[in-house]
Scaffold this active site. Structure first.
Site, PDB file in Angstrom:
ATOM      1  N   ASP A  10       0.754  -1.175   0.090  1.00  0.00           N
ATOM      2  CA  ASP A  10       0.080  -0.046   0.016  1.00  0.00           C
ATOM      3  C   ASP A  10       0.665   1.233   0.084  1.00  0.00           C
ATOM      4  O   ASP A  10       0.593   2.194   0.639  1.00  0.00           O
ATOM      5  CB  ASP A  10      -0.971   0.066   0.892  1.00  0.00           C
ATOM      6  CG  ASP A  10      -1.927  -1.153   1.136  1.00  0.00           C
ATOM      7  OD1 ASP A  10      -2.009  -1.974   0.313  1.00  0.00           O
ATOM      8  OD2 ASP A  10      -2.436  -1.427   2.261  1.00  0.00           O
ATOM      9  N   LYS A  86      -5.812  -5.526  -3.431  1.00  0.00           N
ATOM     10  CA  LYS A  86      -6.625  -6.068  -2.246  1.00  0.00           C
ATOM     11  C   LYS A  86      -7.992  -5.088  -1.729  1.00  0.00           C
ATOM     12  O   LYS A  86      -7.847  -4.110  -2.064  1.00  0.00           O
ATOM     13  CB  LYS A  86      -5.868  -6.402  -1.133  1.00  0.00           C
ATOM     14  CG  LYS A  86      -5.082  -5.275  -0.186  1.00  0.00           C
ATOM     15  CD  LYS A  86      -4.308  -5.569   0.707  1.00  0.00           C
ATOM     16  CE  LYS A  86      -3.538  -4.404   1.309  1.00  0.00           C
ATOM     17  NZ  LYS A  86      -4.248  -3.735   2.131  1.00  0.00           N
ATOM     18  N   CYS A 119      -2.217  -2.829   7.743  1.00  0.00           N
ATOM     19  CA  CYS A 119      -1.862  -3.856   6.895  1.00  0.00           C
ATOM     20  C   CYS A 119      -0.495  -4.545   6.931  1.00  0.00           C
ATOM     21  O   CYS A 119      -0.317  -5.534   6.468  1.00  0.00           O
ATOM     22  CB  CYS A 119      -1.919  -3.096   5.245  1.00  0.00           C
ATOM     23  SG  CYS A 119      -3.688  -2.558   5.259  1.00  0.00           S
TER      24      CYS A 119
END
Length: 187
Positions: A10, A86, A119
Protein backbone atom coordinates in the site's frame (compact mmCIF):
# COMPACT_ATOMS: atom_id res chain seq x y z
CA UNK A 1 18.45 -22.43 -0.16
CA UNK A 2 16.02 -19.73 0.92
CA UNK A 3 14.21 -17.76 -1.77
CA UNK A 4 12.98 -14.35 -0.80
CA UNK A 5 10.40 -11.90 -2.06
CA UNK A 6 9.87 -8.25 -1.30
CA UNK A 7 6.24 -7.37 -0.60
CA UNK A 8 5.50 -3.65 -0.88
CA UNK A 9 2.24 -2.95 0.92
CA UNK A 10 0.00 0.00 0.00
CA UNK A 11 2.62 2.60 -0.89
CA UNK A 12 -0.09 4.62 -2.57
CA UNK A 13 -0.68 8.29 -3.31
CA UNK A 14 -3.42 8.87 -0.73
CA UNK A 15 -0.91 8.25 2.07
CA UNK A 16 1.33 11.12 0.93
CA UNK A 17 1.00 14.81 1.96
CA UNK A 18 -1.36 15.78 -0.90
CA UNK A 19 -3.49 12.65 -0.46
CA UNK A 20 -6.67 11.96 1.48
CA UNK A 21 -5.00 10.11 4.40
CA UNK A 22 -1.42 11.38 4.91
CA UNK A 23 0.84 9.35 7.18
CA UNK A 24 3.55 10.51 9.52
CA UNK A 25 6.99 10.01 7.96
CA UNK A 26 5.61 8.46 4.78
CA UNK A 27 8.09 10.15 2.46
CA UNK A 28 11.14 8.89 4.39
CA UNK A 29 9.57 5.43 4.63
CA UNK A 30 8.90 5.37 0.88
CA UNK A 31 12.48 6.46 0.17
CA UNK A 32 13.73 3.56 2.30
CA UNK A 33 11.32 1.18 0.58
CA UNK A 34 12.69 2.37 -2.77
CA UNK A 35 16.24 1.53 -1.61
CA UNK A 36 15.16 -1.99 -0.65
CA UNK A 37 13.26 -2.33 -3.92
CA UNK A 38 16.38 -1.33 -5.88
CA UNK A 39 18.44 -3.97 -4.03
CA UNK A 40 15.86 -6.69 -4.79
CA UNK A 41 15.79 -5.74 -8.45
CA UNK A 42 19.59 -5.75 -8.68
CA UNK A 43 19.71 -9.19 -7.01
CA UNK A 44 17.01 -10.55 -9.32
CA UNK A 45 14.80 -11.46 -6.35
CA UNK A 46 11.01 -11.54 -6.54
CA UNK A 47 9.09 -8.29 -6.02
CA UNK A 48 5.35 -8.13 -5.40
CA UNK A 49 3.42 -4.88 -5.04
CA UNK A 50 0.14 -4.75 -3.13
CA UNK A 51 -2.41 -2.03 -3.76
CA UNK A 52 -5.54 -1.46 -1.67
CA UNK A 53 -8.85 -0.20 -2.98
CA UNK A 54 -11.99 -0.04 -0.92
CA UNK A 55 -15.08 -1.63 -2.40
CA UNK A 56 -17.15 1.55 -2.69
CA UNK A 57 -16.82 5.18 -3.73
CA UNK A 58 -17.69 6.43 -0.22
CA UNK A 59 -14.36 5.25 1.21
CA UNK A 60 -12.29 7.82 3.13
CA UNK A 61 -9.30 7.06 0.86
CA UNK A 62 -8.22 4.54 -1.83
CA UNK A 63 -11.48 4.99 -3.70
CA UNK A 64 -11.78 2.70 -6.72
CA UNK A 65 -10.05 4.03 -9.82
CA UNK A 66 -8.79 7.21 -8.13
CA UNK A 67 -5.32 8.73 -8.46
CA UNK A 68 -5.00 8.37 -4.68
CA UNK A 69 -5.37 4.60 -4.97
CA UNK A 70 -2.49 4.31 -7.46
CA UNK A 71 1.02 3.21 -6.48
CA UNK A 72 3.34 6.08 -5.59
CA UNK A 73 5.95 7.06 -8.19
CA UNK A 74 8.83 6.06 -5.84
CA UNK A 75 7.90 2.38 -6.06
CA UNK A 76 6.06 1.76 -9.32
CA UNK A 77 6.10 -1.81 -10.53
CA UNK A 78 8.31 -2.68 -13.47
CA UNK A 79 8.40 -5.48 -16.00
CA UNK A 80 7.10 -8.72 -14.53
CA UNK A 81 6.52 -7.39 -10.99
CA UNK A 82 2.90 -8.26 -10.19
CA UNK A 83 0.50 -5.90 -8.47
CA UNK A 84 -1.95 -7.61 -6.12
CA UNK A 85 -5.22 -5.73 -5.69
CA UNK A 86 -6.75 -6.19 -2.24
CA UNK A 87 -9.96 -5.06 -0.59
CA UNK A 88 -9.16 -6.09 2.99
CA UNK A 89 -6.47 -5.26 5.56
CA UNK A 90 -4.76 -8.65 5.16
CA UNK A 91 -3.08 -8.87 1.74
CA UNK A 92 -3.54 -12.66 1.74
CA UNK A 93 -7.33 -12.46 2.14
CA UNK A 94 -9.15 -13.16 -1.13
CA UNK A 95 -6.10 -12.35 -3.27
CA UNK A 96 -3.54 -14.35 -5.23
CA UNK A 97 -0.60 -13.28 -3.02
CA UNK A 98 0.00 -16.75 -1.59
CA UNK A 99 -0.22 -18.31 -5.05
CA UNK A 100 2.37 -15.83 -6.37
CA UNK A 101 4.73 -16.73 -3.52
CA UNK A 102 4.21 -20.47 -3.93
CA UNK A 103 4.68 -20.32 -7.70
CA UNK A 104 8.13 -18.80 -7.08
CA UNK A 105 8.95 -21.25 -4.23
CA UNK A 106 9.39 -18.32 -1.84
CA UNK A 107 10.35 -19.19 1.75
CA UNK A 108 11.23 -15.72 3.10
CA UNK A 109 9.29 -12.48 2.76
CA UNK A 110 10.49 -8.94 3.37
CA UNK A 111 7.72 -6.44 4.11
CA UNK A 112 7.69 -2.65 3.66
CA UNK A 113 4.88 -0.12 3.33
CA UNK A 114 1.84 1.18 5.13
CA UNK A 115 0.16 1.34 7.60
CA UNK A 116 2.29 -0.17 10.34
CA UNK A 117 -0.65 -0.76 12.67
CA UNK A 118 -2.93 -2.27 10.04
CA UNK A 119 -1.81 -3.81 6.76
CA UNK A 120 1.85 -4.30 7.72
CA UNK A 121 0.85 -5.99 10.96
CA UNK A 122 -1.76 -8.14 9.20
CA UNK A 123 0.47 -9.34 6.35
CA UNK A 124 3.44 -10.04 8.64
CA UNK A 125 1.36 -12.11 11.05
CA UNK A 126 -0.43 -13.96 8.25
CA UNK A 127 2.84 -14.71 6.46
CA UNK A 128 4.37 -16.07 9.66
CA UNK A 129 1.27 -18.18 10.31
CA UNK A 130 1.57 -19.57 6.76
CA UNK A 131 5.15 -20.64 7.47
CA UNK A 132 7.17 -17.90 5.80
CA UNK A 133 10.23 -16.41 7.49
CA UNK A 134 9.27 -12.73 7.80
CA UNK A 135 11.42 -9.61 7.91
CA UNK A 136 9.87 -6.18 8.39
CA UNK A 137 11.96 -3.13 7.51
CA UNK A 138 10.70 -0.81 10.24
CA UNK A 139 11.91 2.50 8.79
CA UNK A 140 10.37 1.62 5.42
CA UNK A 141 6.92 1.55 7.05
CA UNK A 142 4.67 4.42 8.10
CA UNK A 143 1.53 5.05 10.12
CA UNK A 144 -0.46 7.91 11.66
CA UNK A 145 -1.74 9.06 15.03
CA UNK A 146 -4.50 6.91 16.48
CA UNK A 147 -7.34 7.72 18.86
CA UNK A 148 -8.13 5.34 21.69
CA UNK A 149 -10.60 5.96 24.46
CA UNK A 150 -10.39 9.73 23.99
CA UNK A 151 -6.59 9.79 23.94
CA UNK A 152 -4.44 10.55 20.90
CA UNK A 153 -1.63 8.03 20.51
CA UNK A 154 1.21 9.64 18.49
CA UNK A 155 2.24 7.88 15.28
CA UNK A 156 5.75 7.16 16.59
CA UNK A 157 4.29 5.31 19.58
CA UNK A 158 1.78 3.42 17.42
CA UNK A 159 4.58 2.40 15.06
CA UNK A 160 6.92 1.42 17.90
CA UNK A 161 4.29 -0.68 19.65
CA UNK A 162 3.45 -2.61 16.49
CA UNK A 163 7.07 -3.16 15.50
CA UNK A 164 7.84 -4.39 19.05
CA UNK A 165 4.92 -6.82 18.91
CA UNK A 166 5.98 -8.16 15.51
CA UNK A 167 9.57 -8.52 16.69
CA UNK A 168 8.41 -10.41 19.77
CA UNK A 169 6.79 -13.27 17.91
CA UNK A 170 6.31 -12.86 14.16
CA UNK A 171 9.21 -11.26 12.36
CA UNK A 172 12.75 -10.02 12.34
CA UNK A 173 12.35 -6.24 12.52
CA UNK A 174 15.35 -4.33 11.17
CA UNK A 175 16.32 -0.96 9.70
CA UNK A 176 16.88 -0.36 6.01
CA UNK A 177 20.57 0.21 6.62
CA UNK A 178 21.03 -3.01 8.59
CA UNK A 179 19.04 -5.04 6.08
CA UNK A 180 20.99 -3.74 3.10
CA UNK A 181 24.33 -4.30 4.88
CA UNK A 182 23.35 -7.88 5.68
CA UNK A 183 22.29 -8.52 2.07
CA UNK A 184 25.53 -7.03 0.73
CA UNK A 185 27.54 -9.29 3.04
CA UNK A 186 25.76 -12.40 1.68
CA UNK A 187 26.16 -11.43 -2.00
Amino acid sequence: MAKQALILIDIQNDYFPQGKWPLDGVEAAADNAAQVLKAFRQAGDAVIHVRHEFADDDAPFFTPGSEGAQLHANVLNQGNEPVVLKHFVNAFRQTNLRELLERRSITDVVVVGSMSHMCIDAVARAAADLGYKVTVIHDACATCDQDFNGQVIPAAQVHGAYMAALAFGYASVVSTEDYLKAQAAVA
